[in-house]
Design a protein around this motif. Structure first.
Motif, PDB file in Angstrom:
ATOM      1  N   ASN A  59       0.852  -1.194   0.000  1.00 30.08           N
ATOM      2  CA  ASN A  59       0.000   0.000   0.000  1.00 30.08           C
ATOM      3  C   ASN A  59       0.884   1.238   0.000  1.00 30.08           C
ATOM      4  N   ALA A  60       0.810   2.038  -1.055  1.00 24.56           N
ATOM      5  CA  ALA A  60       1.722   3.165  -1.234  1.00 24.56           C
ATOM      6  C   ALA A  60       0.933   4.428  -1.549  1.00 24.56           C
ATOM      7  N   PRO A  61       0.477   5.162  -0.524  1.00 22.45           N
ATOM      8  CA  PRO A  61      -0.308   6.372  -0.792  1.00 22.45           C
ATOM      9  C   PRO A  61       0.454   7.417  -1.583  1.00 22.45           C
ATOM     10  N   SER A  62       1.787   7.455  -1.450  1.00 17.14           N
ATOM     11  CA  SER A  62       2.558   8.435  -2.225  1.00 17.14           C
ATOM     12  C   SER A  62       2.550   8.120  -3.711  1.00 17.14           C
ATOM     13  N   LYS A  63       2.208   6.869  -4.066  1.00 18.87           N
ATOM     14  CA  LYS A  63       2.091   6.457  -5.467  1.00 18.87           C
ATOM     15  C   LYS A  63       0.630   6.292  -5.882  1.00 18.87           C
ATOM     16  N   PHE A  64      -0.285   6.716  -5.024  1.00 21.06           N
ATOM     17  CA  PHE A  64      -1.727   6.714  -5.315  1.00 21.06           C
ATOM     18  C   PHE A  64      -2.286   5.305  -5.539  1.00 21.06           C
ATOM     19  N   GLY A  65      -1.670   4.316  -4.910  1.00 22.63           N
ATOM     20  CA  GLY A  65      -2.165   2.953  -5.060  1.00 22.63           C
ATOM     21  C   GLY A  65      -1.199   1.950  -4.491  1.00 22.63           C
ATOM     22  N   TYR A  66      -0.586   1.147  -5.367  1.00 21.25           N
ATOM     23  CA  TYR A  66       0.270   0.049  -4.942  1.00 21.25           C
ATOM     24  C   TYR A  66       1.624   0.099  -5.643  1.00 21.25           C
ATOM     25  N   VAL A  67       2.626  -0.450  -4.950  1.00 19.76           N
ATOM     26  CA  VAL A  67       3.906  -0.779  -5.554  1.00 19.76           C
ATOM     27  C   VAL A  67       4.028  -2.299  -5.481  1.00 19.76           C
ATOM     28  N   VAL A  68       4.385  -2.919  -6.607  1.00 18.19           N
ATOM     29  CA  VAL A  68       4.301  -4.369  -6.729  1.00 18.19           C
ATOM     30  C   VAL A  68       5.674  -4.977  -7.019  1.00 18.19           C
ATOM     31  N   PHE A  69       5.988  -6.064  -6.287  1.00 20.10           N
ATOM     32  CA  PHE A  69       7.190  -6.858  -6.519  1.00 20.10           C
ATOM     33  C   PHE A  69       6.764  -8.307  -6.765  1.00 20.10           C
ATOM     34  N   ASN A  70       7.579  -9.064  -7.522  1.00 17.04           N
ATOM     35  CA  ASN A  70       7.249 -10.459  -7.753  1.00 17.04           C
ATOM     36  C   ASN A  70       7.799 -11.339  -6.636  1.00 17.04           C
ATOM     37  N   ASP A  71       7.596 -12.655  -6.746  1.00 15.56           N
ATOM     38  CA  ASP A  71       8.022 -13.526  -5.657  1.00 15.56           C
ATOM     39  C   ASP A  71       9.527 -13.718  -5.600  1.00 15.56           C
ATOM     40  N   SER A  72      10.248 -13.186  -6.609  1.00 13.50           N
ATOM     41  CA  SER A  72      11.714 -13.135  -6.553  1.00 13.50           C
ATOM     42  C   SER A  72      12.195 -11.822  -5.955  1.00 13.50           C
ATOM     43  N   LEU A  73      11.255 -11.023  -5.462  1.00 11.40           N
ATOM     44  CA  LEU A  73      11.501  -9.737  -4.803  1.00 11.40           C
ATOM     45  C   LEU A  73      12.060  -8.700  -5.773  1.00 11.40           C
ATOM     46  N   GLU A  74      11.649  -8.796  -7.039  1.00  6.66           N
ATOM     47  CA  GLU A  74      12.031  -7.837  -8.076  1.00  6.66           C
ATOM     48  C   GLU A  74      10.866  -6.894  -8.349  1.00  6.66           C
ATOM     49  N   LEU A  85      -6.081   9.497  -7.040  1.00  3.05           N
ATOM     50  CA  LEU A  85      -5.373  10.713  -6.653  1.00  3.05           C
ATOM     51  C   LEU A  85      -5.675  11.076  -5.208  1.00  3.05           C
ATOM     52  N   ASN A  86      -6.830  10.651  -4.718  1.00  7.38           N
ATOM     53  CA  ASN A  86      -7.196  10.878  -3.324  1.00  7.38           C
ATOM     54  C   ASN A  86      -7.691   9.573  -2.708  1.00  7.38           C
ATOM     55  N   ASN A  87      -7.348   9.391  -1.432  1.00  9.68           N
ATOM     56  CA  ASN A  87      -7.897   8.285  -0.649  1.00  9.68           C
ATOM     57  C   ASN A  87      -7.618   6.923  -1.266  1.00  9.68           C
ATOM     58  N   SER A  88      -6.344   6.646  -1.521  1.00 13.06           N
ATOM     59  CA  SER A  88      -5.988   5.294  -1.940  1.00 13.06           C
ATOM     60  C   SER A  88      -6.231   4.339  -0.770  1.00 13.06           C
ATOM     61  N   PRO A  89      -6.344   3.033  -1.017  1.00 13.99           N
ATOM     62  CA  PRO A  89      -6.686   2.098   0.071  1.00 13.99           C
ATOM     63  C   PRO A  89      -5.688   2.134   1.224  1.00 13.99           C
ATOM     64  N   TYR A  90      -6.222   2.044   2.433  1.00 17.07           N
ATOM     65  CA  TYR A  90      -5.351   1.938   3.597  1.00 17.07           C
ATOM     66  C   TYR A  90      -5.191   0.484   4.034  1.00 17.07           C
ATOM     67  N   HIS A  91      -5.995  -0.415   3.452  1.00 18.66           N
ATOM     68  CA  HIS A  91      -5.865  -1.850   3.755  1.00 18.66           C
ATOM     69  C   HIS A  91      -6.291  -2.630   2.523  1.00 18.66           C
ATOM     70  N   VAL A  92      -5.482  -3.638   2.143  1.00 18.47           N
ATOM     71  CA  VAL A  92      -5.761  -4.448   0.964  1.00 18.47           C
ATOM     72  C   VAL A  92      -5.499  -5.910   1.291  1.00 18.47           C
ATOM     73  N   THR A  93      -6.317  -6.796   0.726  1.00 18.03           N
ATOM     74  CA  THR A  93      -6.109  -8.234   0.898  1.00 18.03           C
ATOM     75  C   THR A  93      -6.493  -8.930  -0.399  1.00 18.03           C
ATOM     76  N   PRO A  94      -5.835 -10.045  -0.741  1.00 15.79           N
ATOM     77  CA  PRO A  94      -6.115 -10.698  -2.024  1.00 15.79           C
ATOM     78  C   PRO A  94      -7.383 -11.540  -1.986  1.00 15.79           C
ATOM     79  N   LEU A  95      -8.129 -11.501  -3.078  1.00  4.33           N
ATOM     80  CA  LEU A  95      -9.284 -12.367  -3.251  1.00  4.33           C
ATOM     81  C   LEU A  95      -8.924 -13.510  -4.207  1.00  4.33           C
TER      82      LEU A  95
END
Length: 375
Positions: free
Chosen positions: A124-139, A148-158
């Motif tokens: 969860n990256a409010p400074s990026k207005f959403g998410y920053v994503v890495f893969n399972d190799s941590l890349e 632009l406003n009120n990006s999620p403060y909590h996220v979970t996968p469905l």
């Protein structure tokens, strides 16, 4: 206040608008009408990570989230350090993911993370207005900037292509503030299914007379949910008078609804005092008017966390106790037993996972944070 923390930590925390309030000893307050017929398991400490000085790989400035992936790696989000540190289940440091900055994949005040079924790490990256994503190799993979406003403060996968996000928003014209829990398709800013909405109406005159209701709801009334990655999500209602857990499938169809008759628990005068101090300090540090005198709710919330635990059952953490106390249900909603980790702190935060319970204190008595794994 009895805040025990190093001068260096205090300086950095203050600069980053983070404030801690003092620990205090308290007896469990809630009434438990079912303990005579349901067993209570005692959880054990398996691992702790964190130290005040020394190797910076084991030092945390301000934890804002943690999780465990299918490979047994523990991910810890540090809001002030703007990093994600990775450890194995023996507590050995593996590496750091990302850092503070505004470049690709970098963070400012991350709010937490979740791990997708395919192993992607979504921060969860409010400074990026959403998410920053890495893969399972941590890349680093991508930045998903949707709000632009009120990006999620909590996220979970469905699923791999769907998320459940908790967001806050407001409407100036109608004077309504609201929190929502909804299903979002990956990469889309509008929800597919609204699962839950909690709202209040506060007019300008009401806010000027007493801003506490609005500010408490906006800044401190945060919701959370738990997605199992297999298409189901579970939500514990944030409420001091009603105990309710709801489950939905990926279409938004309700699959579970648990309610219990519980006695509301009033906060102690000391807790109310400390929380008021915390609220006022935080609000003013974030630009609020010094003339506003905020006061917290006087009752504890019934539920503070939900998730699928190590036994593949649904664990619900009580918000009315200072130890870590859980109600454990099967996925049909039948209460099976309880579990407790008998260490008290008013400021416990938890992440319930199938590999164990991750726990940390927002205001530890020692003055520095540790991450605990309990089972």
């Amino acid at each position: 206040m009895r805040t025990i923390i190093s001068v260096l930590h205090l300086f950095i925390l203050s600069a980053c608008f983070v404030f801690t309030i003092s620990c205090r000893d308290a007896e469990p307050q809630a009434a438990f009408e079912d303990q005579s017929t349901h067993s209570v398991d005692t959880l054990q400490l398996v691992l702790e990570i964190g130290e005040e000085y020394g190797d910076s790989t084991n030092t945390f400035w301000s934890l804002s989230g943690a999780d465990i992936d299918d490979q047994g790696r523990i991910f810890v989000v540090d809001e002030i350090d703007a990093s994600v540190k990775v450890y194995n289940l023996q507590g050995n440091y593996i590496q750091q993911v990302t850092r503070m900055g505004n470049g690709p994949g970098e963070l400012q005040h991350p709010r937490g993370l979740c791990i997708m079924p395919d192993g992607r790490i979504v921060i969860n990256a409010p400074s990026k207005f959403g998410y920053v994503v890495f893969n399972d190799s941590l890349e680093f993979v991508e930045e998903v900037s949707l709000w632009l406003n009120n990006s999620p403060y909590h996220v979970t996968p469905l699923t791999n292509n769907k998320l459940v996000a908790c967001r806050h928003g407001g409407n100036i014209e109608t004077d309504i503030e609201r929190h929502t829990v909804a299903i979002y398709n990956w990469g889309e800013p509008e929800w597919e299914n609204l699962l839950w909405k909690d709202s209040i109406k506060v007019t300008d005159s009401e806010f000027e007379n007493d801003p506490s209701v609005s500010i408490t709801f906006t800044l401190f009334h945060n919701l959370c949910s738990y997605g199992d990655g297999n298409g189901n999500v579970y939500f514990g209602q944030v409420d001091p008078f009603q105990y309710r857990v709801i489950g939905w499938d990926s279409t938004g169809t309700e699959i579970l609804n648990i309610t219990r008759d519980m006695t509301p628990v009033e906060k102690s005068p000391e807790e109310t005092e400390y929380e008021a101090e915390y609220m006022n300090y935080t609000y003013r540090r974030r630009g609020g008017l010094a003339s506003n005198d905020l006061h917290p709710d006087i009752y504890e919330n019934m539920i503070s966390d939900v998730g699928i635990g190590p036994d593949e059952n649904l664990w619900v953490r009580r918000g009315t106790r200072n130890d870590l106390f859980f109600d454990i249900y099967d996925l049909e909603g039948i209460l099976l037993r309880h579990a407790v980790y008998p260490a008290e702190s008013w400021s416990w935060k938890t992440r319930i996972t199938p590999r164990g319970i991750l726990a940390w204190e927002m205001d530890p008595l020692e003055g520095f944070q540790k991450l605990y794994l309990i089972e």
